[in-house]
Design a protein around this motif. Structure first.
Motif, PDB file in Angstrom:
ATOM      1  N   UNK A   1       0.836  -1.193   0.000  1.00  0.00           N
ATOM      2  CA  UNK A   1       0.000   0.000   0.000  1.00  0.00           C
ATOM      3  C   UNK A   1       0.873   1.246   0.000  1.00  0.00           C
ATOM      4  N   UNK A   2       2.001   1.177   0.699  1.00  0.00           N
ATOM      5  CA  UNK A   2       2.867   2.342   0.863  1.00  0.00           C
ATOM      6  C   UNK A   2       3.404   2.881  -0.464  1.00  0.00           C
ATOM      7  N   UNK A   3       3.788   1.999  -1.388  1.00  0.00           N
ATOM      8  CA  UNK A   3       4.317   2.478  -2.671  1.00  0.00           C
ATOM      9  C   UNK A   3       3.364   2.183  -3.822  1.00  0.00           C
ATOM     10  N   UNK A   4       2.134   1.907  -3.501  1.00  0.00           N
ATOM     11  CA  UNK A   4       1.072   1.798  -4.496  1.00  0.00           C
ATOM     12  C   UNK A   4       0.815   3.187  -5.086  1.00  0.00           C
ATOM     13  N   UNK A   5       0.726   3.295  -6.401  1.00  0.00           N
ATOM     14  CA  UNK A   5       0.556   4.634  -6.984  1.00  0.00           C
ATOM     15  C   UNK A   5      -0.755   5.281  -6.560  1.00  0.00           C
TER      16      UNK A   5
ATOM     17  N   UNK B   1      -3.616   9.630  -2.064  1.00  0.00           N
ATOM     18  CA  UNK B   1      -3.683   9.716  -0.601  1.00  0.00           C
ATOM     19  C   UNK B   1      -2.570  10.610  -0.062  1.00  0.00           C
ATOM     20  N   UNK B   2      -1.334  10.334  -0.493  1.00  0.00           N
ATOM     21  CA  UNK B   2      -0.192  11.109   0.005  1.00  0.00           C
ATOM     22  C   UNK B   2       0.077  12.365  -0.813  1.00  0.00           C
ATOM     23  N   UNK B   3      -0.636  12.521  -1.928  1.00  0.00           N
ATOM     24  CA  UNK B   3      -0.516  13.724  -2.773  1.00  0.00           C
ATOM     25  C   UNK B   3       0.919  13.987  -3.221  1.00  0.00           C
ATOM     26  N   UNK B   4       1.595  12.939  -3.635  1.00  0.00           N
ATOM     27  CA  UNK B   4       2.963  13.076  -4.107  1.00  0.00           C
ATOM     28  C   UNK B   4       3.003  13.647  -5.522  1.00  0.00           C
ATOM     29  N   UNK B   5       4.058  14.357  -5.818  1.00  0.00           N
ATOM     30  CA  UNK B   5       4.341  14.740  -7.193  1.00  0.00           C
ATOM     31  C   UNK B   5       4.899  13.526  -7.926  1.00  0.00           C
ATOM     32  N   UNK B   6       4.877  13.514  -9.257  1.00  0.00           N
ATOM     33  CA  UNK B   6       5.486  12.398  -9.983  1.00  0.00           C
ATOM     34  C   UNK B   6       6.940  12.176  -9.589  1.00  0.00           C
TER      35      UNK B   6
ATOM     36  N   UNK C   1       8.410  12.980  -6.677  1.00  0.00           N
ATOM     37  CA  UNK C   1       8.481  12.462  -5.312  1.00  0.00           C
ATOM     38  C   UNK C   1       8.120  10.977  -5.273  1.00  0.00           C
ATOM     39  N   UNK C   2       7.132  10.580  -6.061  1.00  0.00           N
ATOM     40  CA  UNK C   2       6.759   9.166  -6.108  1.00  0.00           C
ATOM     41  C   UNK C   2       7.909   8.333  -6.660  1.00  0.00           C
ATOM     42  N   UNK C   3       8.546   8.811  -7.719  1.00  0.00           N
ATOM     43  CA  UNK C   3       9.669   8.083  -8.293  1.00  0.00           C
ATOM     44  C   UNK C   3      10.806   7.955  -7.288  1.00  0.00           C
ATOM     45  N   UNK C   4      11.095   9.015  -6.573  1.00  0.00           N
ATOM     46  CA  UNK C   4      12.171   8.974  -5.576  1.00  0.00           C
ATOM     47  C   UNK C   4      11.824   8.005  -4.446  1.00  0.00           C
ATOM     48  N   UNK C   5      10.547   7.932  -4.085  1.00  0.00           N
ATOM     49  CA  UNK C   5      10.107   6.983  -3.061  1.00  0.00           C
ATOM     50  C   UNK C   5      10.354   5.552  -3.511  1.00  0.00           C
ATOM     51  N   UNK C   6      10.035   5.243  -4.753  1.00  0.00           N
ATOM     52  CA  UNK C   6      10.262   3.895  -5.264  1.00  0.00           C
ATOM     53  C   UNK C   6      11.750   3.549  -5.267  1.00  0.00           C
ATOM     54  N   UNK C   7      12.585   4.493  -5.637  1.00  0.00           N
ATOM     55  CA  UNK C   7      14.024   4.223  -5.644  1.00  0.00           C
ATOM     56  C   UNK C   7      14.540   4.005  -4.233  1.00  0.00           C
ATOM     57  N   UNK C   8      14.069   4.787  -3.256  1.00  0.00           N
ATOM     58  CA  UNK C   8      14.472   4.565  -1.865  1.00  0.00           C
ATOM     59  C   UNK C   8      13.999   3.194  -1.372  1.00  0.00           C
ATOM     60  N   UNK C   9      12.791   2.820  -1.745  1.00  0.00           N
ATOM     61  CA  UNK C   9      12.274   1.502  -1.369  1.00  0.00           C
ATOM     62  C   UNK C   9      13.179   0.403  -1.927  1.00  0.00           C
TER      63      UNK C   9
ATOM     64  N   UNK D   1       0.418  11.566 -18.861  1.00  0.00           N
ATOM     65  CA  UNK D   1       1.606  12.082 -19.554  1.00  0.00           C
ATOM     66  C   UNK D   1       2.641  12.697 -18.625  1.00  0.00           C
ATOM     67  N   UNK D   2       2.210  13.360 -17.564  1.00  0.00           N
ATOM     68  CA  UNK D   2       3.158  14.047 -16.686  1.00  0.00           C
ATOM     69  C   UNK D   2       3.776  13.131 -15.644  1.00  0.00           C
ATOM     70  N   UNK D   3       3.310  11.869 -15.563  1.00  0.00           N
ATOM     71  CA  UNK D   3       3.824  10.942 -14.557  1.00  0.00           C
ATOM     72  C   UNK D   3       4.670   9.819 -15.135  1.00  0.00           C
ATOM     73  N   UNK D   4       4.440   9.450 -16.374  1.00  0.00           N
ATOM     74  CA  UNK D   4       5.087   8.260 -16.910  1.00  0.00           C
ATOM     75  C   UNK D   4       6.598   8.433 -17.042  1.00  0.00           C
ATOM     76  N   UNK D   5       7.077   9.644 -17.311  1.00  0.00           N
ATOM     77  CA  UNK D   5       8.506   9.876 -17.466  1.00  0.00           C
ATOM     78  C   UNK D   5       9.302   9.601 -16.203  1.00  0.00           C
ATOM     79  N   UNK D   6       8.941  10.220 -15.065  1.00  0.00           N
ATOM     80  CA  UNK D   6       9.642   9.892 -13.821  1.00  0.00           C
ATOM     81  C   UNK D   6       9.550   8.413 -13.449  1.00  0.00           C
ATOM     82  N   UNK D   7       8.403   7.790 -13.728  1.00  0.00           N
ATOM     83  CA  UNK D   7       8.289   6.360 -13.423  1.00  0.00           C
ATOM     84  C   UNK D   7       9.246   5.540 -14.285  1.00  0.00           C
TER      85      UNK D   7
END
Length: 308
Positions: free
Chosen positions: A205-209, A215-220, A222-230, A257-263
């Motif tokens: 759930x924590x790194x579920x998009x 829920x956490x209102x992350x930017x694209x 910030x979400x990408x950085x979270x996945x890399x830290x995980x 479109x604005x999220x797929x690049x960081x992912x």
């Protein structure tokens, strides 16, 4: 302990610090699997007295069309970036997709993606089902996916994460080997069921998009950085005993479109790292059952003896 507070006994307690070593293939330290949720949401589904399907009164055109974006547009973006970096999906499938959009199911099946059941629709819930209804859903899942893909499902993620007290026992009885509905660990582990052999597959759930963006209102970014830290933490800890990282996704979210690049940068990072066993959930389950299940049971028994 007061009445009603007993441990439900779904699984044994095994301290993370002292377990039998899990060794993934080729010396990899973390098994990484990507789980696209390929779902169908009904515009005006049947009412369930235990939970509303939409926040707004039915029909919720806004909620429906937002999610429909995933199947129409976002899905293809996700397929493209995963293929580019060598990732095969483990699909959390609304089995009604086999009738509504069979071309999507056929496409990813041809790419070697795996399927497990996420119920019929993500707008129909297990809450309130009797045993016959729940058995019918499981049987329908097995038969529908087999007819559409030739695959026999091994896993289960309850529709919209809704369960009955008998869900785990029933899926094990029908021969499924893993559940994604327990969020208690970063390694697979045995689940107590009445028959068969069932393991918990680390989902997240924590790194579920959905949680990241809605829920956490992350930017694209910030979400990408979270996945890399995980990934970095789990890969490092996996040097002691192999860990699992799941990346649960929804194409209507990460496929924007604005999220797929960081992912995509996340996938590039993991693929280039060298410590990841990039695989599918069923392959993780098969490996654990063949090599680590008995040791995990022995660990639990040893800890129970020592804790007395």
């Amino acid at each position: 302990m007061r009445e009603g507070e007993a441990d439900p006994g779904l699984y044994d307690f095994r301290p993370y610090r002292d377990r039998a070593k899990i060794a993934w293939p080729e010396g990899k330290t973390v098994a990484v699997w990507v789980s696209p949720n390929i779902e169908f949401y009904e515009l005006d589904p049947p009412a369930n007295p235990h939970r509303k399907s939409w926040a707004k009164p039915h029909p919720d055109v806004v909620g429906y069309s937002h999610r429909d974006y995933g199947n129409r547009v976002g899905h293809q973006r996700l397929v493209d970036v995963m293929a580019r970096h060598g990732f095969k999906g483990s699909v959390s499938l609304s089995i009604a997709m086999c009738q509504h959009h069979p071309e999507i199911v056929e496409q990813v099946n041809a790419l070697g993606w795996e399927f497990f059941s996420h119920g019929a629709y993500n707008t129909r819930y297990s809450y309130g089902m009797d045993e016959a209804q729940e058995r019918a859903l499981i049987e329908d899942s097995i038969q529908t996916v087999r007819a559409a893909t030739g695959q026999t499902i091994k896993g289960w993620l309850a529709p919209a994460l809704t369960h009955t007290p008998r869900t785990l026992d029933l899926i094990a009885e029908y021969g499924l080997t893993y559940t994604c509905d327990l969020y208690h660990d970063d390694q697979p582990g045995p689940v107590h069921v009445k028959s068969g052999k069932l393991i918990s597959m680390p989902y997240s759930l924590e790194v579920n998009d959905h949680y990241g963006f809605s829920v956490y209102n992350m930017s694209p970014r910030a979400y990408a950085e979270t996945l890399i830290r995980q990934f970095e933490r789990l890969a490092a800890e996996g040097e002691t005993s192999g860990t699992v990282m799941c990346i649960p996704l929804h194409a209507y979210l990460v496929g924007q479109p604005h999220r797929i690049g960081p992912f995509e940068e996340v996938l590039r990072h993991i693929a280039a790292d060298g410590r990841a066993w990039i695989t599918r959930s069923g392959d993780i389950a098969d490996h654990f059952l063949a090599n680590d299940y008995d040791a995990a049971v022995a660990d639990a028994a040893r800890y129970a003896r020592e804790a007395r």
